[in-house]
Design an enzyme around this catalytic site. Structure first.
Site, PDB file in Angstrom:
ATOM      1  N   ASN A  13       4.908   9.496   3.301  1.00 20.35           N
ATOM      2  CA  ASN A  13       3.942  10.583   3.136  1.00 20.35           C
ATOM      3  C   ASN A  13       2.629  10.075   3.723  1.00 20.35           C
ATOM      4  OD1 ASN A  13       2.227  12.638   2.343  1.00 20.35           O
ATOM      5  ND2 ASN A  13       2.076  11.919   0.216  1.00 20.35           N
ATOM      6  N   TRP A  14       2.313  10.585   4.900  1.00 17.51           N
ATOM      7  CA  TRP A  14       1.110  10.083   5.589  1.00 17.51           C
ATOM      8  C   TRP A  14      -0.181  10.630   4.983  1.00 17.51           C
ATOM      9  CZ3 TRP A  14       2.289  10.222  11.609  1.00 17.51           C
ATOM     10  CH2 TRP A  14       3.182   9.174  11.904  1.00 17.51           C
ATOM     11  N   LYS A  15      -0.093  11.647   4.151  1.00 20.20           N
ATOM     12  CA  LYS A  15      -1.290  12.298   3.585  1.00 20.20           C
ATOM     13  C   LYS A  15      -2.196  12.763   4.741  1.00 20.20           C
ATOM     14  CE  LYS A  15      -0.714   9.103  -0.216  1.00 20.20           C
ATOM     15  NZ  LYS A  15      -1.054   8.919  -1.607  1.00 20.20           N
ATOM     16  N   HIS A  98       3.166  17.627  -4.580  1.00 18.63           N
ATOM     17  CA  HIS A  98       2.602  16.268  -4.646  1.00 18.63           C
ATOM     18  C   HIS A  98       1.438  16.246  -5.642  1.00 18.63           C
ATOM     19  CE1 HIS A  98       0.629  12.538  -3.507  1.00 18.63           C
ATOM     20  NE2 HIS A  98       1.810  12.175  -3.044  1.00 18.63           N
ATOM     21  N   GLU A 100      -1.381  14.939  -5.518  1.00 12.70           N
ATOM     22  CA  GLU A 100      -2.711  15.173  -4.938  1.00 12.70           C
ATOM     23  C   GLU A 100      -2.952  16.675  -4.748  1.00 12.70           C
ATOM     24  OE1 GLU A 100      -2.319  12.426  -1.671  1.00 12.70           O
ATOM     25  OE2 GLU A 100      -2.317  10.782  -3.117  1.00 12.70           O
ATOM     26  N   GLU A 170       7.118  10.453  -9.328  1.00 16.97           N
ATOM     27  CA  GLU A 170       5.914   9.727  -8.945  1.00 16.97           C
ATOM     28  C   GLU A 170       4.928   9.696 -10.121  1.00 16.97           C
ATOM     29  OE1 GLU A 170       5.428   9.495  -4.485  1.00 16.97           O
ATOM     30  OE2 GLU A 170       4.490  11.361  -5.049  1.00 16.97           O
ATOM     31  N   GLY A 176      -1.178   5.272  -5.006  1.00 13.08           N
ATOM     32  CA  GLY A 176      -2.351   4.799  -4.285  1.00 13.08           C
ATOM     33  C   GLY A 176      -3.205   3.828  -5.075  1.00 13.08           C
ATOM     34  N   SER A 216       3.005   3.344  -5.068  1.00 15.07           N
ATOM     35  CA  SER A 216       2.707   1.971  -4.632  1.00 15.07           C
ATOM     36  C   SER A 216       3.971   1.165  -4.335  1.00 15.07           C
ATOM     37  CB  SER A 216       1.826   1.259  -5.658  1.00 15.07           C
ATOM     38  OG  SER A 216       0.577   1.930  -5.776  1.00 15.07           O
ATOM     39  N   GLY A 237       3.569   6.252   0.307  1.00 12.72           N
ATOM     40  CA  GLY A 237       2.289   6.663   0.883  1.00 12.72           C
ATOM     41  C   GLY A 237       1.728   5.577   1.785  1.00 12.72           C
ATOM     42  N   GLY A 238       0.868   4.745   1.229  1.00  7.25           N
ATOM     43  CA  GLY A 238       0.138   3.746   2.007  1.00  7.25           C
ATOM     44  C   GLY A 238       1.019   2.902   2.929  1.00  7.25           C
TER      45      GLY A 238
HETATM   46  C1  PEP Z   1       2.598   9.135  -2.301  1.00  2.72           C
HETATM   47  O1  PEP Z   1       1.686   9.524  -1.600  1.00  2.72           O
HETATM   48  O2  PEP Z   1       3.506   9.898  -2.639  1.00  2.72           O
HETATM   49  C2  PEP Z   1       2.590   7.735  -2.737  1.00  2.72           C
HETATM   50  C3  PEP Z   1       3.572   7.300  -3.498  1.00  2.72           C
HETATM   51  O3  PEP Z   1       1.538   6.959  -2.316  1.00  2.72           O
HETATM   52  P1  PEP Z   1       1.417   5.354  -2.444  1.00  2.72           P
HETATM   53  O4  PEP Z   1       2.736   4.787  -1.955  1.00  2.72           O
HETATM   54  O5  PEP Z   1       0.279   4.992  -1.564  1.00  2.72           O
HETATM   55  O6  PEP Z   1       1.215   5.045  -3.875  1.00  2.72           O
END
Ligand code: PEP
Length: 255
Positions: A13-15, A98, A100, A170, A176, A216, A237-238
């Site tokens: 997930n590049w956001k 999501h 966010e 999640e 994040g 994470s 994500g990251g």
């Molecule tokens: C996400 O954006 O769904 C996510 C899990 O981010 P991160 O891996 O950065 O925690």
């Protein structure tokens, strides 16, 4: 059912990261690193990157997804994108719900359900995100929160449509933040979700159903998380913004 019979799905997930040219360059870098993976590989990218990403991923094992979709077929919804638009553009996957979106953009369980319906009707594959915030975990209501989110999102979904849905568990406190759920915590809630699917749709459907962990996940902790019986992949994500880190997670899912 043997966990090995569920093919893991690793999704990035590049956001709101990467311009179209950066998307192209990152996917070119990732392609050889994830080629031949024994899991499905998906990258969910900003709308503006979809064409560049699909062009770069063509002929590879990387599938592309969007990060959201509107529920209406069309109309006066400035800035929104419909499921039919994604379908016609050739986008196979979409993230819905999501945290966010829930936290910053007023997403509710009901709008999540409406988006799920629209995406299924258009033939898209959905990564449906559920998860508790820290205060809910501290109150001991994680199971209730996650089950309510899941049940509302799946209201009206037929058993034969489940093959187009993945649930990403999640925990919001792990997204994040660098703070990952322990493998046991991740598995516990993924199992709660699988048991709910069994109650709603029967054990066979639940046994086949793909449930990811997200929060994470990185190259260092992926193997242990992905080894858990009820964890069938990850939403990343990251670490999906770095080719080598993302590829290491894909490799960890491919054993
Ligand atoms: C996400 O954006 O769904 C996510 C899990 O981010 P991160 O891996 O950065 O925690």
């Amino acid at each position: 059912m043997d966990k090995a019979l569920r093919r893991p799905v690793i999704a990035g997930n590049w956001k709101m990261n990467n311009t179209p040219s950066q998307a192209k360059a990152l996917i070119e870098e990732m392609k050889p690193l994830v080629a031949g993976a024994d899991c499905d590989v998906v990258l969910c990218v900003p709308y503006i990157d979809l064409y560049a990403a699909m062009e770069a991923a063509e002929g590879s094992n990387i599938k592309i997804g969007a990060e959201n979709v509107h529920w209406a077929e069309k109309g006066a919804f400035t800035g929104e994108v419909s499921a039919q638009m994604l379908k016609e553009a050739g986008v196979p996957y979409v993230i819905i719900g999501h945290s966010e979106r829930r936290q910053y953009f007023g997403e509710t369980d009901v709008t999540v359900r409406n988006r799920v319906r629209a995406a299924l009707d258009a033939g898209l594959k959905i990564i449906l995100c559920v998860g508790e915030v820290l205060s809910e975990r501290k109150l001991g209501i994680t199971s209730e929160v996650v089950c309510a989110q899941t049940e509302i999102a799946l209201a009206g979904v037929k058993a034969e449509e489940l093959k187009n849905i993945i649930i990403a568990y999640e925990p919001v406190w792990a997204i994040g933040t660098g703070e990952t759920a322990t493998p046991e915590q991740a598995n516990e809630v993924c199992k709660i979700i699988r048991d709910l699917i069994a109650r709603l749709y029967g054990k066979d459907e639940a046994d086949r159903f793909i449930i990811q962990y997200g929060g994470s996940m990185n190259d260092a902790n992926a193997a242990e998380l992905l080894a858990q019986y009820d964890v069938d992949g990850g939403l990343i994500g990251g670490a999906s913004l770095k080719a080598d880190k993302f590829a290491a997670i894909v490799k960890a899912a491919s054993v």
